[in-house]
Design a protein around this motif. Structure first.
Motif, PDB file in Angstrom:
ATOM      1  N   UNK A 149       0.827  -1.214   0.000  1.00 18.97           N
ATOM      2  CA  UNK A 149       0.000   0.000   0.000  1.00 18.97           C
ATOM      3  C   UNK A 149       0.862   1.266   0.000  1.00 18.97           C
ATOM      4  N   UNK A 150       1.895   1.270   0.808  1.00 17.04           N
ATOM      5  CA  UNK A 150       2.776   2.447   0.836  1.00 17.04           C
ATOM      6  C   UNK A 150       3.440   2.633  -0.513  1.00 17.04           C
ATOM      7  N   UNK A 151       3.977   1.541  -1.045  1.00 13.73           N
ATOM      8  CA  UNK A 151       4.645   1.657  -2.349  1.00 13.73           C
ATOM      9  C   UNK A 151       3.662   2.055  -3.461  1.00 13.73           C
ATOM     10  N   UNK A 152       2.410   1.603  -3.334  1.00 15.13           N
ATOM     11  CA  UNK A 152       1.416   2.016  -4.317  1.00 15.13           C
ATOM     12  C   UNK A 152       1.203   3.524  -4.241  1.00 15.13           C
ATOM     13  N   UNK A 153       1.086   4.065  -3.037  1.00 17.29           N
ATOM     14  CA  UNK A 153       0.920   5.503  -2.893  1.00 17.29           C
ATOM     15  C   UNK A 153       2.123   6.266  -3.419  1.00 17.29           C
ATOM     16  N   UNK A 154       3.341   5.773  -3.107  1.00  8.24           N
ATOM     17  CA  UNK A 154       4.546   6.452  -3.592  1.00  8.24           C
ATOM     18  C   UNK A 154       4.623   6.389  -5.116  1.00  8.24           C
ATOM     19  N   UNK A 155       4.292   5.231  -5.688  1.00 11.83           N
ATOM     20  CA  UNK A 155       4.321   5.108  -7.151  1.00 11.83           C
ATOM     21  C   UNK A 155       3.287   6.024  -7.796  1.00 11.83           C
ATOM     22  N   UNK A 188      -3.227   9.039  -3.530  1.00 10.96           N
ATOM     23  CA  UNK A 188      -1.922   8.472  -3.183  1.00 10.96           C
ATOM     24  C   UNK A 188      -1.658   8.593  -1.692  1.00 10.96           C
ATOM     25  N   UNK A 189      -2.002   9.721  -1.103  1.00 10.13           N
ATOM     26  CA  UNK A 189      -1.829   9.885   0.348  1.00 10.13           C
ATOM     27  C   UNK A 189      -2.722   8.919   1.117  1.00 10.13           C
ATOM     28  N   UNK A 190      -3.925   8.676   0.599  1.00 13.50           N
ATOM     29  CA  UNK A 190      -4.815   7.722   1.261  1.00 13.50           C
ATOM     30  C   UNK A 190      -4.207   6.314   1.245  1.00 13.50           C
ATOM     31  N   UNK A 191      -3.599   5.924   0.132  1.00 14.97           N
ATOM     32  CA  UNK A 191      -2.965   4.602   0.066  1.00 14.97           C
ATOM     33  C   UNK A 191      -1.784   4.509   1.021  1.00 14.97           C
ATOM     34  N   UNK A 192      -0.948   5.553   0.999  1.00 12.71           N
ATOM     35  CA  UNK A 192       0.216   5.527   1.889  1.00 12.71           C
ATOM     36  C   UNK A 192      -0.215   5.511   3.356  1.00 12.71           C
ATOM     37  N   UNK A 193      -1.236   6.309   3.686  1.00  8.89           N
ATOM     38  CA  UNK A 193      -1.730   6.341   5.073  1.00  8.89           C
ATOM     39  C   UNK A 193      -2.298   4.978   5.471  1.00  8.89           C
ATOM     40  N   UNK A 205       8.568   8.954   6.201  1.00 13.97           N
ATOM     41  CA  UNK A 205       9.407  10.001   5.610  1.00 13.97           C
ATOM     42  C   UNK A 205       9.321   9.986   4.087  1.00 13.97           C
ATOM     43  N   UNK A 206       9.297   8.790   3.518  1.00 14.48           N
ATOM     44  CA  UNK A 206       9.195   8.681   2.054  1.00 14.48           C
ATOM     45  C   UNK A 206       7.886   9.277   1.560  1.00 14.48           C
ATOM     46  N   UNK A 207       6.820   9.052   2.326  1.00 13.54           N
ATOM     47  CA  UNK A 207       5.520   9.618   1.919  1.00 13.54           C
ATOM     48  C   UNK A 207       5.584  11.131   1.907  1.00 13.54           C
ATOM     49  N   UNK A 208       6.166  11.729   2.921  1.00 17.73           N
ATOM     50  CA  UNK A 208       6.288  13.186   2.963  1.00 17.73           C
ATOM     51  C   UNK A 208       7.161  13.696   1.820  1.00 17.73           C
ATOM     52  N   UNK A 209       8.278  13.025   1.588  1.00 16.32           N
ATOM     53  CA  UNK A 209       9.204  13.467   0.542  1.00 16.32           C
ATOM     54  C   UNK A 209       8.572  13.340  -0.848  1.00 16.32           C
ATOM     55  N   UNK A 210       7.916  12.233  -1.084  1.00 18.56           N
ATOM     56  CA  UNK A 210       7.323  12.005  -2.407  1.00 18.56           C
ATOM     57  C   UNK A 210       6.138  12.942  -2.642  1.00 18.56           C
ATOM     58  N   UNK A 211       5.416  13.267  -1.569  1.00 20.66           N
ATOM     59  CA  UNK A 211       4.307  14.218  -1.712  1.00 20.66           C
ATOM     60  C   UNK A 211       4.839  15.585  -2.115  1.00 20.66           C
TER      61      UNK A 211
END
Length: 1005
Positions: free
Chosen positions: A309-315, A423-428, A451-457
């Motif tokens: 899920x996190x990687x899906x949001x980042x992608x 994407x944020x919903x998936x990462x969350x 941290x990756x979620x914040x950086x990628x956002x």
């Protein structure tokens, strides 16, 4: 080993089932587009109902299938039922449309009720098969698990992969193979037959299983799944179902968002949509394949799902940046590829790669989640019913995602921010699942994921911005990723169906575009030179005012700039003008044209209806005196259905007695065959139609339901119109006549020459082939070439009337206006012995040849120079002979004053006689004199003049009532006369005309 082989057979069958399933989804979009009026709405409804039906089917399977002994047999029966319904879908749909348009919608006066009926009834057409399709995955999965209970992850991942892989190939095969070959009915029947084959195959597998069951003690049946539920299962089930719902929602928010943005880079075509759909599904497939390969080593499925899920949001966040770059990638493709059939094939391949770069990574991780969630529940003793529950929650989430994206997120925040939010919903969700698995431990992976979620956002927000100047560029047409310097974009909106941009060029010209495709451009004031679009839109509004005896109620399909509606309202004759536009953003964006379209917005007679034309006309059975149809280009997905025999029949049913249609169609980015198939459809419904050309590439067809009446030219003399019409070269009856190409006889022969069949809703040859024509830059101007090629074909055969004019009248860009101007300039040069280059307007290329002809003709033409003289005569006469009326021919080609006949070589005299015969429009002399010239050897008379004489002789024979002579001429000399591209179409056109007359001597045309 035996069960493994049977399992592989089931996987193979499920690939075919997925293939058929995507055929249904794709074809339903085409069918429902005919009801809802826009491909975007149809795709939304189909996605929603398809996924909703599947959710219901999966839920039903989870409730009922556990008590069934023979799940593989049940699966086969379901596939058989799906196939039978597929076989009868087309006749059911045709009956439904007739009932809706003739009975239900006319009884509904409320748009809300009409739309509710359409959406609900359209959904009911798909629900039975969708529910059954939803049952297939959980039932087959459970049946397969009973054969291999020790390989749950491999089974779930394998079936998810196989079905998705088949679906990806189904999407591609539908657009590129099945629809072109079989049309919509044949493609739907193909899917039905495939389902029946799958059903029979499942029955065979079931027979093999029941004929020789594996003993319970066999190692193959040793289950890795617990027989009793764990204490953790109730809480885990709630978390998994919610997570499945969320990931289903976000996945389809991604799909819609990616398609909307890629449409602006790749073009909104049927091919690009299916390529995008295939890329998305392929990502899902390989995510399932990864789970199949790794299932045995996965000890904690929820932890894996959390990271997925996190990687899906980042992608997905990276995809926002990739989308911003995709315009430049497409620009490189357009600049690198030749405009040929093979070039289009490579462009389609490149489009697929671009789609994969954007979609595949996030879709890959999305494809992992469903098998992992299901595996987690099974390993906690959830039982096979959990397969259907997870699948149902996921597909229910997909419905919510589709509806929320189209009707809530895009209108509120636009496409890009909607993607970032999803994407944020998936990462969350992934971060929550990590905490769920290890609530008391703050792992390094959890911290890095956050941290990756914040950086990628931040990365997506900053680097994923879409420059409005990029969105307005239309890179798929122009090969430019950014509009020219100095262009401003004052309006940009993501509407429900498309993204609308309005741009202002450095010269002040305002342009409005849909998904990057220009729909209309206007000069900002009447003092500036008009654009080509202005001539088209003003003429579309002016024609019915002149040609209809009492145009009180008028409908306009397509808002565009609003100039057509504005023109109609410049006259007091219309009492009401209803403009139907499916995208509200177009209406709002066109306000940038200001006073140029003021009446369209401010005149109380102007009524806007944000709706589909079919729906609006059907409600209350509305009827009009005139319908002006100006939709978008027919290569745009879904638009070609407004150029079909069925739609023209529908329009005729909504005309009052004596009503007429003004149909716009493009000649650019189209070929003769595609134009002819649309013209053929129109002629089937409106046999009395005539064609006008407005500029170099836009056509208007005036289609009548009654005999023509005397034009009301006084309608154009009212103050508002008399200000605007002369500016675009429409200030007099002669200027309208100049733009007339021909009537029904000419159009029917055009259709016969192209061997075109009427365009049909159910055989979408235009939407399938027009994108290729657009890419290749083809033009459908062959019919126009017979007007100004130097031989008066239409004038002699179809009574087209050339009009006299002054040179000063033709200072606007229109093909025939330019041809007339050139002819008048040649006349001035030949009569006065010289000319100013400005007199030739935009094309002074014939001035040097005219002056050379004058010099060659000052005295007797030497025998050694006759060949050169005939070459010059060919060029100059082809630029003027058919464009000048009799009074303008005197001294030019009729009794020419620029050359003395005394002591000229016989070849020169014979050529002059032939040209004189054409100038006088004397059919008998045209044939006889041209035949004389054709007898000279190529060393004496230029081959370029000979091809002109060949065409002249055919026209003379036909116009004098001797098609047999024309055919004999073609048979005897056709192979010996060089026919260049200038006359190639005229040759084919005349041959068809002669053949038709020969076969049907009494035929009017």
């Amino acid at each position: 080993m035996r069960n493994a082989l049977l399992g592989r057979a089931l996987i193979g069958l499920f690939i075919v089932s997925g293939f058929a399933g995507l055929i249904y989804q794709s074809i339903w979009s085409h069918y429902l587009g005919l009801v809802l009026g826009h491909a975007a709405y149809a795709q939304t409804l189909v996605l929603g109902i398809f996924m909703g039906g599947m959710a219901l089917g999966a839920w039903l399977a989870s409730r009922r299938s556990t008590g069934w002994r023979n799940l593989i047999l049940a699966y086969g029966i379901i596939e058989l039922i799906i196939g039978v319904v597929g076989l009868v879908f087309h006749p059911l749909f045709v009956g439904y449309v007739d009932f809706s348009q003739q009975t239900v919608l006319p009884a509904l006066s409320s748009p809300g009720l009409a739309h509710a009926y359409q959406w609900i009834s359209g959904a009911l057409l798909m629900v039975p098969q969708s529910v059954l399709l939803g049952m297939t995955f959980p039932i087959l999965s459970a049946g397969y698990l009973r054969l291999a209970p020790n390989r749950a992850g491999e089974v779930l991942g394998g079936l998810y992969f196989s079905n998705s892989l088949g679906a990806a190939f189904g999407a591609l095969a539908t657009a590129f193979l099945l629809l072109p070959a079989l049309g919509m009915p044949g493609t739907m029947m193909t899917a039905g037959i495939l389902n029946i084959v799958v059903g029979i195959g499942a029955w065979v597998v079931w027979k093999l299983v029941t004929a020789d069951p594996v003993p319970a003690s066999s190692g193959e049946t040793t289950s890795e799944l617990p027989s009793e539920p764990s204490a953790e299962l109730p809480r885990l089930a709630k978390v998994v179902l919610v997570a499945s719902f969320v990931t289903g929602s976000t996945s389809f928010i991604y799909e819609i968002g990616w398609v909307r943005l890629l449409n602006q880079a790749l073009g909104t075509t049927i091919h690009s949509f299916e390529l995008m759909l295939a890329a998305f599904i392929l990502g899902l497939a390989f995510g399932g394949w990864w789970v199949r390969r790794k299932a045995a080593s996965i000890k904690d499925a929820i932890r894996y799902a959390a990271y997925a899920q996190v990687f899906m949001g980042l992608a997905a966040l990276v995809s926002v940046v990739a989308l911003a770059k995709s315009f430049h990638w497409v620009g490189w493709l357009m600049q690198s590829l030749a405009r040929t059939d093979s070039g289009y094939t490579l462009f389609s391949g490149g489009s697929a790669i671009v789609s994969l770069l954007v979609m595949f990574p996030a879709a890959f991780f999305a494809g992992m989640t469903l098998p992992l969630f299901t595996l987690a529940l099974l390993r906690n003793g959830g039982g096979e019913q959990q397969i259907g529950r997870v699948y149902a929650a996921n597909t229910l989430g997909a419905i919510v995602g589709v509806l929320a994206m189209v009707h809530l997120l895009i209108p509120l925040m636009g496409v890009r921010l909607s993607l970032i939010l999803a994407a944020l919903a998936d990462a969350a969700l992934g971060l929550y699942l990590m905490r769920y698995v290890s609530p008391g431990v703050r792992t390094l992976g959890y911290a890095l994921a956050g941290l990756a979620t914040l950086a990628f956002t931040a990365f997506a927000t900053i680097w994923g911005k879409h420059d409005p100047r990029v969105l307005a560029a239309g890179v798929f047409r122009t090969a430019r990723a950014v509009v020219a310097d100095g262009v401003q974009v004052p309006y940009l909106r993501d509407g429900k169906t498309a993204t609308i941009t309005a741009s202002v060029g450095g010269d002040g010209t305002i342009n409005i575009s849909t998904n990057g495709k220009p729909d209309a451009s206007l000069a900002p004031t009447l003092k500036q030179k008009p654009t080509g679009d202005e001539i088209t839109m003003i003429m579309a509004g002016a024609l019915p005012l002149v040609m209809h005896p009492d145009p009180k109620e008028v409908a306009v399909i397509g808002w565009g700039s609003g100039l057509t509606t504005h023109t109609l309202l410049g006259s007091p004759l219309p009492e009401r003008v209803d403009t139907i536009e499916i995208e509200k953003g177009m209406y709002d964006g066109a306000r940038v044209f200001g006073d140029r379209v003021k009446r369209a917005y401010e005149d109380p007679r102007s009524k806007l209806h944000v709706d589909d034309a079919r729906t609006y006309f059907s409600m209350g059975n509305r009827k009009f005196d005139v319908i002006v149809s100006e939709p978008s280009n027919p290569w745009v997905s879904g638009v070609a259905s407004l150029f079909t025999e069925e739609f023209y029949s529908f329009m005729r049913g909504h005309l009052k007695p004596g009503g007429m249609v003004v149909q716009w169609v493009q000649a650019y980015e189209l070929n003769d065959e595609l134009l002819a198939t649309m013209v053929a459809a129109l002629l089937e419904v409106f046999p009395d139609s005539e064609l006008y050309v407005t500029n170099g590439g836009d056509l208007l067809i005036l289609a009548r339901t009654a005999e023509a009446v005397a034009p009301n030219w006084a309608a154009l003399t009212v103050p508002d119109l008399s200000q605007e019409l002369p500016r675009v070269g429409l200030g007099s009856p002669e200027q309208f006549a100049l733009r007339r190409v021909g009537g029904p006889a000419l159009l029917r022969n055009f259709v016969r020459t192209a061997r075109a069949q009427p365009h049909s809703d159910f055989y979408p040859v235009v939407s399938l082939n027009a994108p290729r024509s657009r890419f290749k830059g083809e033009t459908a101007t062959s019919l126009l070439s017979i007007i100004d090629n130097g031989v008066p074909i239409s004038e002699m055969l179809e009574k087209r009337v050339e009009v006299p004019a002054q040179l000063s009248q033709y200072d606007v860009h229109s093909r025939f206006a330019q041809s007339k101007r050139t002819a008048l300039a040649i006349r001035e040069s030949l009569l006065n012995g010289g000319a100013n280059v400005e007199e030739y307007g935009d094309d002074p290329s014939l001035l040097p040849q005219t002056m050379s002809l004058l010099r060659q003709s000052e005295s007797r033409v030497k025998d050694s120079e006759v060949l050169l003289w005939t070459r010059l005569v060919a060029s100059v006469s082809q630029g003027s002979l058919s464009q000048l009326v009799s009074s303008e021919q005197q001294g030019v080609w009729s009794d020419p004053a620029w050359i003395s006949r005394d002591e000229q070589p016989q070849a020169v005299l014979d050529v002059l006689d032939a040209l004189d015969a054409t100038a006088d429009r004397d059919a008998g002399r045209m044939y006889a004199s041209a035949m004389k010239v054709l007898d000279y050897p190529d060393e004496v008379v230029s081959v370029f003049l000979k091809e002109q004489m060949f065409i002249q002789a055919m026209v003379g024979a036909l116009a004098s009532g001797h098609p047999d002579r024309a055919l004999a001429l073609d048979k005897d000399r056709g192979g010996r006369v060089m026919i260049s591209s200038r006359f190639n179409y005229a040759h084919a056109f005349l041959n068809t005309w002669a053949t038709t007359l020969q076969q049907s001597p009494g035929q009017k045309d």
